[in-house]
Scaffold this active site. Structure first.
Site, PDB file in Angstrom:
ATOM      1  N   HIS A  72       0.827  -1.211   0.000  1.00  0.00           N
ATOM      2  CA  HIS A  72       0.000   0.000   0.000  1.00  0.00           C
ATOM      3  C   HIS A  72       0.863   1.264   0.000  1.00  0.00           C
ATOM      4  CE1 HIS A  72       0.883   1.055   4.195  1.00  0.00           C
ATOM      5  NE2 HIS A  72       0.738  -0.233   4.496  1.00  0.00           N
ATOM      6  N   GLU A 152      -1.878  -7.240   7.592  1.00  0.00           N
ATOM      7  CA  GLU A 152      -0.499  -7.011   8.022  1.00  0.00           C
ATOM      8  C   GLU A 152      -0.199  -7.851   9.268  1.00  0.00           C
ATOM      9  OE1 GLU A 152       2.352  -6.690   7.443  1.00  0.00           O
ATOM     10  OE2 GLU A 152       2.928  -4.564   7.272  1.00  0.00           O
TER      11      GLU A 152
END
Length: 515
Positions: A72, A152
């Site tokens: 990202h 994550e």
């Protein structure tokens, strides 16, 4: 301008009795030393000095598959220096949105069958990853599939803390997170080990999907784990294969004739929206020493050679353009030494880099050009080794992922031994100048650089087919602990500087038979 040139290995199972988040999910590990792999069990109390996973099994695939991983864009907590983990409080900054748009342009001509992003179980999607995926995916009509395993790394009580707060509050535990992450434990969990288990689960789901080309938009640590588990590297490689904001990594999966685990090749690591050599740190640590591996440009004799890039002619027009583009990219660095083999294409590429470096600080009439040391080292020549192969080697235009796996064992043994000597030369050059900045450029054949990466990562010749490089590409290795420490791979097979002379990430559907 940002098109990306684009591919192998595995077999038995995963480590037993490792304390992953799900204790009912056994994993089996293989330790890979410089000469032999040993299957071992590790209890929750034991240290994980090495968790090589070269024996990991993956689902069989029917046809070639390419997976493109994107981290990202910059988030608000990235900018603040706050520990994010799998929390969902941060969003993309304006810089992060811009990075995602650059990645969209980078991938605009590439076709994908499907897109995976991160969606937390029983909750909202992580906004920083989801928003990046939406920008990159653009107007494509296909649905973005989400998966909780792509979140994550879970950092539990660390999440939300500024880094200095984590150090003050957790002391020794925070230090272990920084210097010994595989054995770091918090709230009864081993986050990195849990992450590696999740990465394997992700691959099982991605590979059973029928798509030929897949885009995965996720996060720094999970993308590291995806890359590492794919090519058979254990948790000790955490923070060794960098993933920058909106950095693109590419993995190629090729089916085996007999079925079973496909051949897997890391075609590209961390192709970033910005320059891969301009500033920055390696895994959060500043570094003053760096080796840049430069694959020389295409020569006039390459098309006539039976083995890729083994002709000894001068650079052709494309090769000269590639050399000039490389030299311009490296202007972000102050290069101390340029070494090359003795082949004409390597020497000419090195000369172009040196001339641009020496003239860079000398735009005024009274300026004295800066001196850059240049050396030609025969140990960097491997072309004669490659041409000993009796195999029907792929031609220049069909140089496919993992091609070194198709050469005879004795050829790869000679390549591995020769590259070991070359790597020692580079480490010697890097060790000069005590603590001062030292940037060494090494120009040579892609096969040489692939093998030297293997030596850097302390692998064996069995990994030669696990990496791929193109002519005119660069690979950047940082040494935050100096030449005697571990190398941190900043990028592999970076080609964005080549612009229109680069190759798109995804293969064309028309070339499937040759891929």
């Amino acid at each position: 301008m940002y098109s990306i040139a684009a591919s192998s290995f595995f077999s038995p199972k995963l480590p037993k009795n490792l304390p992953f988040h799900n204790p009912n999910r056994p994993l089996f590990a293989i330790v890979r030393s410089s000469s032999v792999a040993q299957e071992i069990d590790k209890s929750s109390e034991e240290r994980t000095e090495s968790l090589g996973l070269k024996g990991l099994e993956f689902p069989a695939i029917k046809g070639a598959k390419r997976v493109v991983l994107v981290r990202h864009g910059q988030s608000t907590w990235n900018a603040e220096g706050r520990i994010q983990g799998s929390s969902d409080f941060s969003v993309l900054t304006s810089k992060g949105e811009s990075q995602a748009e650059t990645s969209r342009q980078m991938l605009i001509d590439d076709s994908f069958d499907i897109c995976f992003s991160r969606w937390p179980a029983c909750s909202s999607p992580l906004r920083r990853s989801k928003r990046t995926a939406e920008i990159i995916w653009g107007a494509r009509e296909e649905e973005i599939i989400t998966d909780s395993d792509m979140r994550e790394i879970d950092l539990y009580s660390f999440q939300g803390l500024l880094k200095h707060e984590g150090k003050a509050k957790y002391g020794e535990a925070f230090r272990q997170w920084q210097i010994d992450a595989p054995n770091f434990i918090i709230d009864g969990h081993y986050p990195v080990r849990e992450l590696w288990a999740r990465a394997k689960s992700c691959w099982d789901k991605i590979l059973v999907h029928e798509s030929k080309s897949v885009l995965v938009v996720a996060h720094n640590a999970v993308n590291q784990a995806l890359v590492a588990t794919a090519i058979g590297l254990g948790t000790e490689y955490f923070r060794i294969l960098l993933q920058s904001n909106c950095g693109v990594s590419v993995l190629d999966f090729t089916p085996q004739p007999e079925g079973g685990t496909p051949s897997i090749c890391l075609n590209r690591l961390n192709q970033t929206p910005g320059s891969p050599v301009a500033g920055g740190s390696s895994a959060g640590r500043k570094t003053s020493k760096r080796i840049v591996l430069v694959c020389h440009g295409v020569s006039e004799s390459d098309l006539e050679s039976s083995m890729p890039y083994t002709g000894n002619g001068p650079l052709n027009m494309l090769g000269n353009i590639q050399a000039q583009k490389i030299a311009e990219l490296l202007l972000d660095l102050k290069v101390n030494t340029v070494v090359s083999g003795t082949k004409i294409a390597s020497v000419e590429t090195a000369d172009t880099i040196t001339k641009v470096q020496e003239a860079a600080d000398c735009l005024g009439a009274d300026c004295i050009p800066r001196y850059v040391e240049t050396k030609q080292i025969p140990d960097l020549d491997v072309e004669s080794i490659l041409t000993q192969s009796k195999k029907d080697a792929p031609g220049l235009q069909n140089l496919s992922s993992g091609w070194l796996n198709r050469l005879e064992d004795d050829v790869n043994t000679s390549l591995w031994d020769q590259s070991g000597k070359s790597w020692k030369h580079l480490l010697y050059e890097l060790s000069k100048g005590s603590d001062q900045d030292n940037v060494v450029i090494a120009v040579g054949h892609p096969a040489l650089h692939i093998a030297m990466m293997g030596h850097c990562l302390n692998l064996t010749k069995e990994w030669l087919g696990s990496f791929h490089l193109n002519a005119g590409s660069i690979t950047v290795i940082d040494f935050p602990d100096g030449p005697s420490g571990r190398g941190v791979i900043r990028c592999i097979n970076y080609t964005a500087h080549l612009g229109r002379w680069s190759i798109p990430i995804t293969r064309s559907t028309q070339a499937d038979e040759e891929y």
